[in-house]
Design a protein around this motif. Structure first.
Motif, mmCIF file in Angstrom:
data_model
loop_
_atom_site.group_PDB
_atom_site.id
_atom_site.type_symbol
_atom_site.label_atom_id
_atom_site.label_comp_id
_atom_site.label_asym_id
_atom_site.label_seq_id
_atom_site.Cartn_x
_atom_site.Cartn_y
_atom_site.Cartn_z
ATOM 1 N N CYS A 1 13.941 -3.156 -0.527
ATOM 2 C CA CYS A 1 13.966 -4.354 -1.373
ATOM 3 C C CYS A 1 13.160 -5.496 -0.739
ATOM 4 N N TRP A 2 13.280 -5.676 0.564
ATOM 5 C CA TRP A 2 12.450 -6.674 1.252
ATOM 6 C C TRP A 2 10.967 -6.325 1.134
ATOM 7 N N ASP B 1 9.254 -4.447 -14.801
ATOM 8 C CA ASP B 1 10.457 -3.789 -14.322
ATOM 9 C C ASP B 1 10.107 -3.070 -13.020
ATOM 10 N N VAL B 2 11.096 -2.891 -12.151
ATOM 11 C CA VAL B 2 10.848 -2.303 -10.832
ATOM 12 C C VAL B 2 11.867 -1.193 -10.563
ATOM 13 N N VAL B 3 11.383 -0.018 -10.152
ATOM 14 C CA VAL B 3 12.270 1.028 -9.650
ATOM 15 C C VAL B 3 11.775 1.396 -8.255
ATOM 16 N N LEU B 4 12.693 1.481 -7.299
ATOM 17 C CA LEU B 4 12.319 1.847 -5.934
ATOM 18 C C LEU B 4 12.824 3.256 -5.647
ATOM 19 N N PRO C 1 5.099 -0.160 2.756
ATOM 20 C CA PRO C 1 4.855 0.233 4.139
ATOM 21 C C PRO C 1 6.091 0.285 5.030
ATOM 22 N N GLU C 2 6.950 -0.705 4.988
ATOM 23 C CA GLU C 2 8.004 -0.764 6.004
ATOM 24 C C GLU C 2 9.093 0.280 5.763
ATOM 25 N N SER C 3 9.488 0.465 4.511
ATOM 26 C CA SER C 3 10.573 1.392 4.187
ATOM 27 C C SER C 3 10.070 2.792 3.874
ATOM 28 N N GLY C 4 8.790 2.919 3.541
ATOM 29 C CA GLY C 4 8.283 4.210 3.085
ATOM 30 C C GLY C 4 8.702 4.530 1.657
ATOM 31 N N ALA C 5 9.337 3.597 0.976
ATOM 32 C CA ALA C 5 9.736 3.840 -0.416
ATOM 33 C C ALA C 5 8.512 3.774 -1.328
ATOM 34 N N VAL C 6 8.619 4.420 -2.487
ATOM 35 C CA VAL C 6 7.585 4.291 -3.515
ATOM 36 C C VAL C 6 8.095 3.293 -4.546
ATOM 37 N N MET C 7 7.287 2.271 -4.796
ATOM 38 C CA MET C 7 7.657 1.284 -5.808
ATOM 39 C C MET C 7 6.985 1.635 -7.127
#
Lengths: 360, 183, 332
Positions: free
Chosen positions: C80-81, C148-151, C269-275
């Protein structure tokens, strides 16, 4: 250059608005874009290991990266190196909009079979320019882990430094166990300062062998294990974990210091619509295609980075001998792709013919 | 046209199916969810007995539970002290298995730490997307159930939440309703 | 009569490059400008247009009424950050005069000054320190972007939709789907599984490197200028599908909208999540028909669409009328 900010209700103009990078932050990178960086510091305080700091020539912030990432550094031909090398080194510094990328490189002697990339790094001086990829992530922390257990050996500590820093920054439970001969090695002072009693340094493999079973048997069920070091070291760590019932989803390894692959058996290859080529033992499919003038995107030549993936026509091929570390089981089972730098044809069991038909 | 293997509904929640135990686990929690000597109780105990035989000498914490809520409590108690290497096996109806899976997933277990043996798959817990009420009924995916919260007729969709184990239910006849003039 | 502002027509991302539409893994690098007969789109990852304030107000009202549109599983705090920082950066790139993200020197953790002149925000925060933000990071930034945002969290070779703010869903329920894998979320979509479209997309997303940004489009038809056609509110908008068959031609052209979703895919980059960013654009057929190539192409695609795809999109009962309407309304 000045632009007037359009009000939110202003109609779009026919010319695209100029995207000005915000002060100090890096512009978005294009696909496959290389970075030209300058060596701004070298640190040789640990024998045999050189730490390099690389920065943008204008001193601006660099793209952020995922903990555990590496930088692929281009090593030009020369000094016994027949062709350009692309060596992957783990990043060890700040991850968010860093002012420099730092890597630590163990010198491996070309006279003992090393390809010469590390020797080249050890010859660099402050002010030299280095070409790299953007950071690449292949060993990230699992966000859902309730605890991160990091087990490294020798120069394998490098990707674990950024894991440790990340876990501490974000309040994650973490423990680092590092094996070093004589209790000395790169980044030890740094990780001790960062992690305090979360860091255990063991002197040699025997000490690890005594320590490991009890350690791995007593980790809370949310723990993930990350290991990096020589291949036989990682094999031993993972074997110990598996023997204690660790499931694959909780095991993570970073494949640097790969053992050399065997030269493999000869086979033939057809690029769809083109002639049939021989791929002799000791020549990779990637090299054979390059020699015929095909331009196959590639980086690591070690089956790690995923760049040189080719499509395989299963019906026209005898089978793929996958030797990479990139494709997952589902992709292998599909039999319709391979990594050209390391993988080869499997012979047909009936005829002994070994053949692949590939396309980009 | 929809491939069963790609949906959110596990195969054992479509029709009864027992996954094999995982012999690579070091220790195991075995949750046997099914009351009494009825058909379900007998069937889940048979599944549990089969798994215990497969696991041989490996330590198994067995909990015989009257319902899924009891099984979830037992699971939480075991996970509080569990070490990596632990596995969880759940024998019960598909509905009970989905409920326990939801608790296990929320507790952070990975798919390769969980095994399920579903002895029946005719009952579903359906969550109403319009009012958030749930109802448990013998209804097939594609069937219709009345929502106890908003009284709408809900189509039971082939879609299951990992985090709750509920099937998605949405109004089956919205497009047959009278519309507002202002629309 | 139409209420569509000129920039919404000029910037409309017309979704039909070909004369027929099938699902495909239609990803391309982000930021490429697409020139259309009416204007252009695509230069920015987050797009700010004439609807900025209205859509943000609508999102706030929806969240107030139904908090399940915002969900963050506990392990998604870093993502989220990450998402917040990335979106601020993208806003600053898209509209440097309206938004500005500036690193602030000093301190063990990175700090930034964020200015959003459209909403009168000037705020300095420390990355990872919730006490320095006025709201949770994902909630705060999604009150400043129209997307809209999905992580998606990546673990064990799979992407999981573990956090997001989705107030403008087109016929799905984010609150129900949160926590599911990417493949599970798409389970109900016909054709994409046997054709391998979704598994290829999944493999592609898993291979995204830090900072890499791609995009794709999707589309459907929506009745009325209604952004929130979530499954939650289906009892409210479902009846419109029957209603629209009864209205006269003028009303039909004003009511039926082509809805394009521009989806951006960013490896944080920091979490490796795909936004996953989903931006929804709505254009009534009456305005679409004023752009001759759009009118002809949309008529062809909507008429030809296979029945199962039309059914899944929920447009089976009125799409032939929509195609006929477009054919019968050439612009003069």
């Amino acid at each position: 250059m000045s632009t007037t900010a359009p009000a939110p209700t202003a109609p779009r103009t026919a010319t695209p608005p100029t995207a000005l990078p915000a002060p100090g932050l890096p512009a978005p990178l294009g696909a496959g874009e290389r970075l030209a960086l300058v060596v701004v510091a070298v640190d040789d305080s640990v024998p045999g290991v050189r730490s390099l700091s690389l920065a943008r020539p204008d001193g601006g912030a660099l793209p952020s990266w995922t903990p555990g990432s590496h930088l692929v550094v281009e090593v030009p031909p020369g000094a016994g190196r027949e062709r350009r090398l692309a060596n992957a080194y783990s990043l060890t510094g700040e991850t968010v909009h860093p002012s420099a990328y730092t890597v630590s490189v163990l010198r491996r002697d070309p006279q003992e079979g090393a390809a010469g990339g590390s020797a080249w790094v050890h010859g660099l001086a402050v002010g030299d320019t280095v070409t790299t990829t953007a950071p690449r992530s292949a060993f990230p922390p699992v966000q859902r882990a309730t605890r991160h257990l990091l087990v490294g050996a020798g120069i394998g500590i490098t990707p674990l430094v950024s894991h440790l820093r990340s876990a501490l920054r974000w309040g994650r439970d973490v423990q680092l166990v590092q094996v070093c001969r004589g209790g000395r090695g790169a980044h030890l002072d740094e990780v001790r300062a960062l992690g305090g009693d979360r860091v255990t340094v063991l002197d040699g493999r025997a000490a690890l062998a005594a320590h490991l079973p009890a350690l791995l048997a007593d980790q809370p069920i949310g723990t993930h294990l990350y290991t990096c070091g020589p291949a036989d070291f990682m094999d031993a760590v993972l074997a110990a974990a598996r023997a204690l019932g660790w499931p694959e989803s909780r095991l993570h390894l970073e494949h640097f210091g790969l053992a050399a692959l065997d030269p493999g058996d000869p086979f033939t290859v057809t690029v769809t619509g083109g002639p049939t080529l021989e791929v002799p033992s000791g020549t990779s499919l990637l090299e054979a295609l390059e020699q015929q003038g095909y331009d196959v995107p590639h980086l690591c030549r070690q089956g790690v980075c995923g760049e040189c993936r080719l499509r395989v026509a299963p019906a026209a091929s005898t089978g793929v001998h996958h030797r990479d570390l990139y494709l997952d089981d589902a992709a292998r089972a599909a039999g319709d792709c391979l990594m050209a730098c390391v993988s080869r044809a499997l012979p047909d069991p009936a005829t002994g013919r070994a053949h692949l038909e590939v396309s980009p | 046209m929809v491939s069963p293997s790609a949906t959110s509904v596990p195969p054992w929640a479509r029709e009864p199916h027992v996954e094999p135990a995982d012999p690579t686990g070091r220790t195991h929690t075995l949750l046997v969810v099914g009351p009494g000597d009825g058909q379900t109780g007998t069937a889940v105990r048979a599944v549990a007995a089969g798994w215990q035989e497969e696991l041989g000498a490996a330590p198994v914490h067995r909990h015989d539970c009257a319902d899924a809520a009891v099984a979830v409590d037992a699971l939480h108690a075991d996970l509080a002290v569990a070490r990596v290497g632990h596995r969880v096996l759940v024998a019960g109806t598909a509905e009970a298995c989905l409920a326990v899976r939801a608790a296990a997933v929320r507790a952070g277990l990975a798919d390769d730490e969980l095994r399920f043996g579903a002895v029946a798959a005719d009952v579903r817990t359906v969550w109403c997307v319009h009012c958030s009420a749930t109802t448990t009924a013998a209804v097939a995916a594609g069937g219709v159930v009345a929502c106890p919260g908003c009284a709408r007729s809900l189509l039971v969709y082939e879609h299951v939440s990992r985090r709750t184990g509920h099937h998605l239910g949405f109004m089956v006849d919205a497009e047959d309703q009278p519309w507002e003039e202002s629309a | 009569m139409t209420s569509t502002a000129p920039d919404l027509v000029a910037g409309f991302p017309f979704p039909f490059p070909n004369a027929t539409y099938r699902y495909s893994t239609n990803v391309e690098p982000a930021r490429g400008v697409v020139t259309t007969p009416a204007g252009q789109w695509g230069d920015a990852v987050v797009d700010v247009d004439a609807e900025y304030h209205r859509e943000l107000d609508e999102r706030a009202a929806i969240l107030e009424q139904d908090p399940s549109r915002y969900a963050v599983l506990p392990h998604m705090d870093v993502a989220c950050w990450d998402a917040m920082l990335c979106l601020m950066r993208e806003l600053a790139l898209a509209r440097p005069g309206s938004f500005d993200l500036e690193p602030v020197a000093g301190g063990a953790r990175p700090s930034y000054r964020w200015r959003n002149r459209l909403l009168d925000i000037d705020h300095t925060f420390v990355l990872g320190d919730p006490a320095t933000l006025p709201a949770e990071p994902l909630a705060w930034i999604t009150s400043q972007v129209q997307e809209d945002v999905v992580l998606l969290d990546q673990r064990d070779g799979t992407l999981f939709g573990d956090a997001g703010v989705v107030t403008f869903a087109a016929d799905w329920s984010f609150g129900f789907d949160v926590g599911m894998s990417f493949l599970e979320i798409h389970g109900p979509v016909p054709r994409i599984h046997p054709e391998g479209v979704i598994t290829r997309a999944h493999e592609f997303l898993k291979g995204l490197q830090p900072g890499e940004t791609y995009r794709r489009t999707n589309w459907t038809l929506t009745i009325g200028r209604r952004l929130d056609v979530s499954t939650e509110r289906y009892p409210e908008w479902g009846p419109d599908r029957a209603m629209v068959r009864t209205v006269d031609d003028d009303a039909f052209g004003r009511l039926v909208h082509l809805r394009t979703e521009v989806q951006h895919l960013v490896r944080l980059p920091e979490s490796g999540a795909v936004m996953f960013l989903i931006r929804s654009y709505l254009l009534p057929l009456a305005d679409l028909a004023r752009v001759e190539p759009w009118r002809a192409r949309a008529a062809d695609v909507i008429a030809e669409l296979p029945e199962d795809m039309a059914d899944y999109k929920g447009i089976a009962t009125y799409r032939h009328r929509a195609a006929a309407w477009l054919r019968d309304h050439p612009h003069h």
